[in-house]
Design a protein around this motif. Structure first.
Motif, PDB file in Angstrom:
ATOM      1  N   ALA A 192       0.830  -1.205   0.000  1.00 30.02           N
ATOM      2  CA  ALA A 192       0.000   0.000   0.000  1.00 30.02           C
ATOM      3  C   ALA A 192       0.867   1.258   0.000  1.00 30.02           C
ATOM      4  N   ALA A 193       2.002   1.229   0.735  1.00 32.56           N
ATOM      5  CA  ALA A 193       2.891   2.393   0.763  1.00 32.56           C
ATOM      6  C   ALA A 193       3.461   2.677  -0.614  1.00 32.56           C
ATOM      7  N   VAL A 194       3.861   1.632  -1.336  1.00 30.85           N
ATOM      8  CA  VAL A 194       4.409   1.805  -2.690  1.00 30.85           C
ATOM      9  C   VAL A 194       3.343   2.344  -3.641  1.00 30.85           C
ATOM     10  N   LEU A 195       2.151   1.755  -3.551  1.00 36.46           N
ATOM     11  CA  LEU A 195       1.078   2.201  -4.450  1.00 36.46           C
ATOM     12  C   LEU A 195       0.609   3.612  -4.095  1.00 36.46           C
ATOM     13  N   SER A 196       0.624   3.951  -2.797  1.00 42.08           N
ATOM     14  CA  SER A 196       0.247   5.298  -2.392  1.00 42.08           C
ATOM     15  C   SER A 196       1.228   6.328  -2.956  1.00 42.08           C
ATOM     16  N   ALA A 197       2.522   5.980  -2.930  1.00 42.84           N
ATOM     17  CA  ALA A 197       3.527   6.869  -3.526  1.00 42.84           C
ATOM     18  C   ALA A 197       3.288   7.027  -5.022  1.00 42.84           C
ATOM     19  N   ASP A 247      -9.136  13.312 -17.975  1.00 42.16           N
ATOM     20  CA  ASP A 247     -10.277  12.715 -17.272  1.00 42.16           C
ATOM     21  C   ASP A 247     -10.063  11.225 -17.038  1.00 42.16           C
ATOM     22  N   SER A 248      -9.533  10.543 -18.028  1.00 39.73           N
ATOM     23  CA  SER A 248      -9.240   9.112 -17.874  1.00 39.73           C
ATOM     24  C   SER A 248      -8.188   8.879 -16.793  1.00 39.73           C
ATOM     25  N   ALA A 249      -7.173   9.766 -16.764  1.00 44.26           N
ATOM     26  CA  ALA A 249      -6.123   9.631 -15.746  1.00 44.26           C
ATOM     27  C   ALA A 249      -6.686   9.881 -14.355  1.00 44.26           C
ATOM     28  N   TRP A 295      -9.650   5.268  -8.762  1.00 45.92           N
ATOM     29  CA  TRP A 295      -9.778   3.829  -8.511  1.00 45.92           C
ATOM     30  C   TRP A 295      -8.569   3.313  -7.736  1.00 45.92           C
ATOM     31  N   ALA A 296      -7.380   3.781  -8.144  1.00 47.45           N
ATOM     32  CA  ALA A 296      -6.143   3.327  -7.507  1.00 47.45           C
ATOM     33  C   ALA A 296      -6.123   3.690  -6.030  1.00 47.45           C
ATOM     34  N   ARG A 297      -6.556   4.901  -5.704  1.00 45.66           N
ATOM     35  CA  ARG A 297      -6.570   5.299  -4.297  1.00 45.66           C
ATOM     36  C   ARG A 297      -7.568   4.469  -3.485  1.00 45.66           C
ATOM     37  N   GLY A 298      -8.700   4.132  -4.083  1.00 41.75           N
ATOM     38  CA  GLY A 298      -9.664   3.268  -3.396  1.00 41.75           C
ATOM     39  C   GLY A 298      -9.087   1.871  -3.154  1.00 41.75           C
ATOM     40  N   TYR A 299      -8.337   1.397  -4.122  1.00 40.08           N
ATOM     41  CA  TYR A 299      -7.724   0.086  -3.965  1.00 40.08           C
ATOM     42  C   TYR A 299      -6.675   0.103  -2.852  1.00 40.08           C
ATOM     43  N   VAL A 300      -5.876   1.190  -2.817  1.00 40.77           N
ATOM     44  CA  VAL A 300      -4.854   1.309  -1.778  1.00 40.77           C
ATOM     45  C   VAL A 300      -5.503   1.309  -0.406  1.00 40.77           C
ATOM     46  N   ARG A 301      -6.597   2.040  -0.266  1.00 43.87           N
ATOM     47  CA  ARG A 301      -7.292   2.061   1.018  1.00 43.87           C
ATOM     48  C   ARG A 301      -7.809   0.671   1.397  1.00 43.87           C
TER      49      ARG A 301
END
Length: 224
Positions: A145-150, A172-174, A180-186
């Motif tokens: 999660a730390a790596v993906l959060s960075a 907009d796509s980015a 989505w990525a931040r939701g996954y990290v959480r």
């Protein structure tokens, strides 16, 4: 002779029963039970094939339990006169066997105590390993999660840098991908919520074996 032995054994309050088996031809036998221990006494001709009446009349009595015991007809003493000696030998062996049984029971009780103590230690170690495994898994998720959060933070900076310089649909796509990525990290970060003590379970015998140092998890009389 055996009748005399039986009568004296019964007088001494011992149980007497027919011998379970015979090992020699032309023999008779009884089992004398003292304190739960049975001792087979057999009587037979010492020289069954002899044609000499005096030799063929000689008897031999054997006590078949533990160390061998044998008594023969002799001029100095007949077997009938040795019945007290034979019963005395049976009584002595019963005392030895009772002492041996007591020692074995005590040794078995001591093995039980040591086994239960070893099982308690093994259970503690097995449960400790359960918790350690959960900790390792959570630490792995936290590192990921730390790596993906960075990555998410870097991605947000990059979107800000390119704002107005690229097509709006690409931005907009980015942004949608970043969301989505931040939701996954959480979802995978174990520290996004307050950690709690993990649930443990009763260790299985296979889980206990590595900590029993050769003992069996199934009982003190078995080996691992």
């Amino acid at each position: 002779m055996l009748q005399g032995l039986t009568a004296e054994a019964v007088r001494r309050a011992y149980e007497v029963r027919k011998a379970r088996s015979s090992f020699f031809p032309r023999e008779g036998g009884v089992d004398v039970a003292v304190d739960g221990f049975a001792y087979s006494v057999t009587g037979r001709q010492e020289f069954p094939e002899s044609t000499d009446p005096e030799r063929s009349a000689r008897l031999v009595v054997e006590l078949a339990h533990g160390r061998p015991g044998r008594w023969r007809d002799r001029k100095s003493r007949t077997l009938e006169e040795a019945l007290g000696v034979i019963l005395g030998e049976i009584e002595a062996r019963a005392v030895e066997d009772a002492r041996r049984r007591q020692d074995e029971q005590q040794a078995g009780a001591e093995r039980e105590v040591r086994w239960r103590a070893a099982m308690d230690v093994a259970k503690e170690q097995a449960v400790r390993e359960q918790l350690a495994q959960v900790l390792r898994e959570e630490a792995g998720c936290w590192q990921e999660a730390a790596v993906l959060s960075a990555y998410c933070m870097a991605s947000e900076r990059r979107i800000g840098e390119l704002d107005g310089a690229v097509d709006e649909s690409a931005l907009d796509s980015a942004r949608r991908w970043l969301e989505w990525a931040r939701g996954y990290v959480r979802s995978i970060d174990p520290l996004s919520r307050l950690p709690k003590m993990p649930n443990t379970w009763e260790p299985t015998p296979e889980e206990l074996k590595p900590y029993l140092k050769g003992r069996s998890p199934y009982g003190p009389e078995r080996r691992g």
